[in-house]
Design a protein around this motif. Structure first.
Motif, PDB file in Angstrom:
ATOM      1  N   LEU A   4       0.843  -1.190   0.000  1.00  0.00           N
ATOM      2  CA  LEU A   4       0.000   0.000   0.000  1.00  0.00           C
ATOM      3  C   LEU A   4       0.877   1.239   0.000  1.00  0.00           C
ATOM      4  O   LEU A   4       2.031   1.187   0.449  1.00  0.00           O
ATOM      5  CB  LEU A   4      -0.912   0.007   1.243  1.00  0.00           C
ATOM      6  CG  LEU A   4      -1.858  -1.188   1.398  1.00  0.00           C
ATOM      7  CD1 LEU A   4      -2.560  -1.132   2.754  1.00  0.00           C
ATOM      8  CD2 LEU A   4      -2.875  -1.213   0.278  1.00  0.00           C
ATOM      9  N   PHE A   7       1.043   6.112   4.398  1.00  0.00           N
ATOM     10  CA  PHE A   7      -0.005   6.930   4.997  1.00  0.00           C
ATOM     11  C   PHE A   7       0.671   7.976   5.876  1.00  0.00           C
ATOM     12  O   PHE A   7       1.136   7.658   6.971  1.00  0.00           O
ATOM     13  CB  PHE A   7      -0.963   6.076   5.830  1.00  0.00           C
ATOM     14  CG  PHE A   7      -1.619   4.965   5.056  1.00  0.00           C
ATOM     15  CD1 PHE A   7      -2.446   5.254   3.979  1.00  0.00           C
ATOM     16  CD2 PHE A   7      -1.411   3.635   5.395  1.00  0.00           C
ATOM     17  CE1 PHE A   7      -3.059   4.236   3.255  1.00  0.00           C
ATOM     18  CE2 PHE A   7      -2.016   2.617   4.688  1.00  0.00           C
ATOM     19  CZ  PHE A   7      -2.844   2.916   3.610  1.00  0.00           C
ATOM     20  N   PHE A  13      -4.981   7.417   6.345  1.00  0.00           N
ATOM     21  CA  PHE A  13      -5.345   6.022   6.622  1.00  0.00           C
ATOM     22  C   PHE A  13      -6.855   5.868   6.683  1.00  0.00           C
ATOM     23  O   PHE A  13      -7.420   4.899   6.154  1.00  0.00           O
ATOM     24  CB  PHE A  13      -4.703   5.566   7.934  1.00  0.00           C
ATOM     25  CG  PHE A  13      -4.857   4.096   8.223  1.00  0.00           C
ATOM     26  CD1 PHE A  13      -4.452   3.141   7.297  1.00  0.00           C
ATOM     27  CD2 PHE A  13      -5.395   3.664   9.421  1.00  0.00           C
ATOM     28  CE1 PHE A  13      -4.585   1.784   7.560  1.00  0.00           C
ATOM     29  CE2 PHE A  13      -5.535   2.312   9.700  1.00  0.00           C
ATOM     30  CZ  PHE A  13      -5.126   1.365   8.769  1.00  0.00           C
ATOM     31  N   ASP A  15      -9.007   7.701   5.094  1.00  0.00           N
ATOM     32  CA  ASP A  15      -9.481   7.787   3.712  1.00  0.00           C
ATOM     33  C   ASP A  15      -9.344   6.440   3.009  1.00  0.00           C
ATOM     34  O   ASP A  15     -10.217   6.026   2.242  1.00  0.00           O
ATOM     35  CB  ASP A  15      -8.702   8.863   2.949  1.00  0.00           C
ATOM     36  CG  ASP A  15      -9.084  10.276   3.355  1.00  0.00           C
ATOM     37  OD1 ASP A  15     -10.152  10.447   3.987  1.00  0.00           O
ATOM     38  OD2 ASP A  15      -8.310  11.209   3.049  1.00  0.00           O
ATOM     39  N   HIS A  16      -8.228   5.757   3.263  1.00  0.00           N
ATOM     40  CA  HIS A  16      -8.028   4.427   2.679  1.00  0.00           C
ATOM     41  C   HIS A  16      -9.091   3.458   3.175  1.00  0.00           C
ATOM     42  O   HIS A  16      -9.698   2.724   2.376  1.00  0.00           O
ATOM     43  CB  HIS A  16      -6.635   3.902   3.032  1.00  0.00           C
ATOM     44  CG  HIS A  16      -6.439   2.448   2.741  1.00  0.00           C
ATOM     45  ND1 HIS A  16      -6.267   1.956   1.468  1.00  0.00           N
ATOM     46  CD2 HIS A  16      -6.436   1.366   3.575  1.00  0.00           C
ATOM     47  CE1 HIS A  16      -6.150   0.637   1.514  1.00  0.00           C
ATOM     48  NE2 HIS A  16      -6.249   0.260   2.779  1.00  0.00           N
ATOM     49  N   GLY A  19     -12.398   4.104   1.562  1.00  0.00           N
ATOM     50  CA  GLY A  19     -12.434   3.602   0.194  1.00  0.00           C
ATOM     51  C   GLY A  19     -12.624   2.096   0.124  1.00  0.00           C
ATOM     52  O   GLY A  19     -13.131   1.575  -0.875  1.00  0.00           O
ATOM     53  N   GLN A  20     -12.232   1.404   1.199  1.00  0.00           N
ATOM     54  CA  GLN A  20     -12.419  -0.050   1.266  1.00  0.00           C
ATOM     55  C   GLN A  20     -13.760  -0.435   1.882  1.00  0.00           C
ATOM     56  O   GLN A  20     -14.043  -1.621   2.061  1.00  0.00           O
ATOM     57  CB  GLN A  20     -11.288  -0.671   2.107  1.00  0.00           C
ATOM     58  CG  GLN A  20      -9.894  -0.440   1.575  1.00  0.00           C
ATOM     59  CD  GLN A  20      -9.656  -1.159   0.269  1.00  0.00           C
ATOM     60  OE1 GLN A  20      -9.951  -2.347   0.133  1.00  0.00           O
ATOM     61  NE2 GLN A  20      -9.141  -0.446  -0.725  1.00  0.00           N
ATOM     62  N   ARG A  77      -6.968  -4.655   9.119  1.00  0.00           N
ATOM     63  CA  ARG A  77      -6.651  -3.241   9.316  1.00  0.00           C
ATOM     64  C   ARG A  77      -5.289  -3.071   9.978  1.00  0.00           C
ATOM     65  O   ARG A  77      -4.581  -2.095   9.715  1.00  0.00           O
ATOM     66  CB  ARG A  77      -7.755  -2.552  10.133  1.00  0.00           C
ATOM     67  CG  ARG A  77      -9.044  -2.385   9.352  1.00  0.00           C
ATOM     68  CD  ARG A  77      -9.910  -1.270   9.895  1.00  0.00           C
ATOM     69  NE  ARG A  77     -10.432  -1.502  11.224  1.00  0.00           N
ATOM     70  CZ  ARG A  77     -11.530  -2.205  11.493  1.00  0.00           C
ATOM     71  NH1 ARG A  77     -12.208  -2.761  10.494  1.00  0.00           N
ATOM     72  NH2 ARG A  77     -11.957  -2.349  12.728  1.00  0.00           N
ATOM     73  N   ALA A  80      -2.930  -3.481   7.157  1.00  0.00           N
ATOM     74  CA  ALA A  80      -2.949  -2.265   6.334  1.00  0.00           C
ATOM     75  C   ALA A  80      -2.149  -1.154   7.001  1.00  0.00           C
ATOM     76  O   ALA A  80      -1.460  -0.384   6.331  1.00  0.00           O
ATOM     77  CB  ALA A  80      -4.382  -1.817   6.090  1.00  0.00           C
TER      78      ALA A  80
END
Length: 493
Positions: A4, A7, A13, A15-16, A19-20, A77, A80
């Motif tokens: 990824l 961030f 983060f 925002d990511h 989006g998921q 998470r 991520a």
């Protein structure tokens, strides 16, 4: 090693995650006193999304900022936050292990293949920001932060995701390698006073002792709402010689951005949401607690140092990040599961016979370990136990270690119980040690901070470990097992 993009801050983060489809906004009012705990725990137990409370209330009054929780409530998470897919945490762990002890370079081709390692090393150098976002505005005092009061028996509001920044006496503000970043709970006891609960073995406490010996006030900064790499670096059980601030650059895949604090001689994360600055003066302590903790019990009140706040800086429209600690499953136990896989390559580098290690989350993440080894000689299981207990400060709190053979899945309780039942003799295979370090919160220990350790050797006994011929394990022919699967393919669905 990142799957990824970096961030740079908490907002990127979030925002990511949005989006998921892994971030949910709650528009209804939620009270920070007790009610928010119930919401966060139910979301975590359902493996639900991270939550943003847009109408949080404090004592019935609207909070001055949104509250974010359950940030690392799933393994996906946490991964991520580390910048990788969930199935690549082990690969990242191997990469970090190689960074700690790189092999000698064998020619130009090998040198070129190590460019990712060089780039990761360069990422540890922090970048100085002249106009940090976190210093855009100032808050009047701690009452403007919607600090959660998690459990009914808690003594007061508790900051649960603080990154506490310290340095030793005699160092300089720009000596970042000497910094310690730790996640220590912080009790609010006034508009400008915080109790910092750092245990004696933690880096912040060691720095505090150095300032107290000099009888000088100690500068401290508390960063709230940091980027995920910095949050996870502060939570990792890193060696004492590794600075969490510089290490975060490796996880982030980009250099940390820092700035001089406004009122204390420290560097602080430039893109945190809020930074609390202040001084810990010699002898200034207050009783901290009781608070509900990761053991599922309330701890007793004990005196800890008090931070006298000198300034609170923040970003425009700041976010407040919180979490809940309690009997697993909770957010720390989810993080601990991923850290288990992340740390395994480092453990294997130091104890090569270890093939796998599991820290069961239900055992408060690190109170118990099940270790799989490739056994070669008598007494090897005991040697592995002692090596683990002495490897990292965190393992000194592991009160029980079970060692099994390489035909046992250490993450499968049926396998582990079978090994304990058929390969362990209580009179011969238990190793009991007394008077070893233990978490103050462990009420089962007879003395505060000291307790016993138990090692259970559930391996097959070889050589001088036994005088009997050992039984043979029953197994089927693999061809017959494959034939059975073929015959039953249409029957078992």
């Amino acid at each position: 090693m990142r799957d990824l993009p970096p961030f740079p801050d908490l907002r990127a983060f979030l925002d990511h995650l949005s989006g998921q489809g892994d971030l949910a906004a709650i528009a209804a009012p939620v009270e920070t006193r007790h009610e928010m705990t119930a919401v966060l725990l139910q979301a975590l137990q359902a493996r639900g999304p991270a939550l943003r409370f847009d109408a949080a209330t404090v004592a019935g009054q609207p909070a001055g900022m949104p509250v974010v929780g359950n940030l690392f409530g799933t393994r996906a998470r946490v991964a991520a936050g580390l910048g990788v897919a969930p199935d690549r945490v082990g690969d990242l762990g191997a990469f970090l292990a190689a960074l700690r002890a790189p092999a000698p370079v064998a020619g130009m081709r090998d040198a070129l293949s190590r460019w990712p390692m060089l780039r990761a090393a360069l990422s540890t150098r922090a970048r100085l920001q002249k106009r940090p976002p976190v210093q855009a505005e100032r808050l009047r005092d701690l009452t403007e932060i919607p600090v959660q009061l998690p459990w009914p028996g808690d003594a007061g509001p508790l900051i649960t995701w603080p990154v506490v920044i310290t340095r030793p006496f005699g160092g300089q503000a720009d000596d970042l390698q000497d910094y310690n970043l730790g996640v220590y709970r912080a009790q609010v006891i006034g508009p400008d006073r915080l109790i910092l609960r750092w245990l004696a073995h933690r880096g912040g406490a060691a720095h505090h002792r150095s300032w107290m010996r000099a009888q000088e006030p100690m500068p401290v900064a508390v960063a709230l709402g940091c980027d995920p790499a910095l949050l996870l670096s502060a939570a990792l059980p890193l060696p004492e010689t590794v600075s969490e601030l510089t290490f975060s650059g490796v996880l982030r895949g980009a250099r940390a951005e820092i700035a001089p604090a406004a009122t204390v001689p420290l560097m602080v994360p430039a893109r945190a949401e809020i930074v609390i600055e202040g001084w810990v003066h010699p002898g200034d302590t207050a009783p901290e607690g009781p608070f509900g903790d990761h053991t599922g019990y309330y701890n007793a009140a004990e005196p800890f140092p008090v931070l006298q706040v000198s300034a609170i800086t923040c970003r425009p429209d700041p976010l407040y990040l919180t979490t809940v600690t309690g009997r697993p499953p909770d957010e720390p136990s989810v993080i601990g599961e991923v850290f288990n896989d992340l740390a395994l390559p480092v453990i294997r580098a130091q104890i090569p016979e270890v093939q796998d290690l599991w820290l069961p989350p239900a055992a408060c993440s690190y109170r118990m370990a099940v270790v799989k080894i490739a056994k070669r000689y008598p007494g090897q299981a005991r040697r592995v136990m002692m090596a683990l207990w002495g490897m990292l400060p965190q393992f000194s709190y592991t009160k029980m270690i079970v060692v099994v053979d390489d035909d046992i899945d250490p993450r499968n309780w049926d396998d582990v119980l079978w090994a304990l039942s058929t390969r362990m003799d209580p009179a011969r295979d238990l190793m009991v040690i007394d008077g070893t370090p233990m978490d103050y919160l462990d009420f089962s220990s007879p003395r505060e901070g000291l307790a016993g350790k138990l090692g259970l050797d559930a391996t097959t006994k070889i050589g001088s470990e036994t005088t009997r011929d050992w039984g043979r394990v029953m197994t089927l022919d693999p061809g017959h097992a494959a034939r059975a699967a073929e015959l039953l393919a249409g029957v078992l669905r």
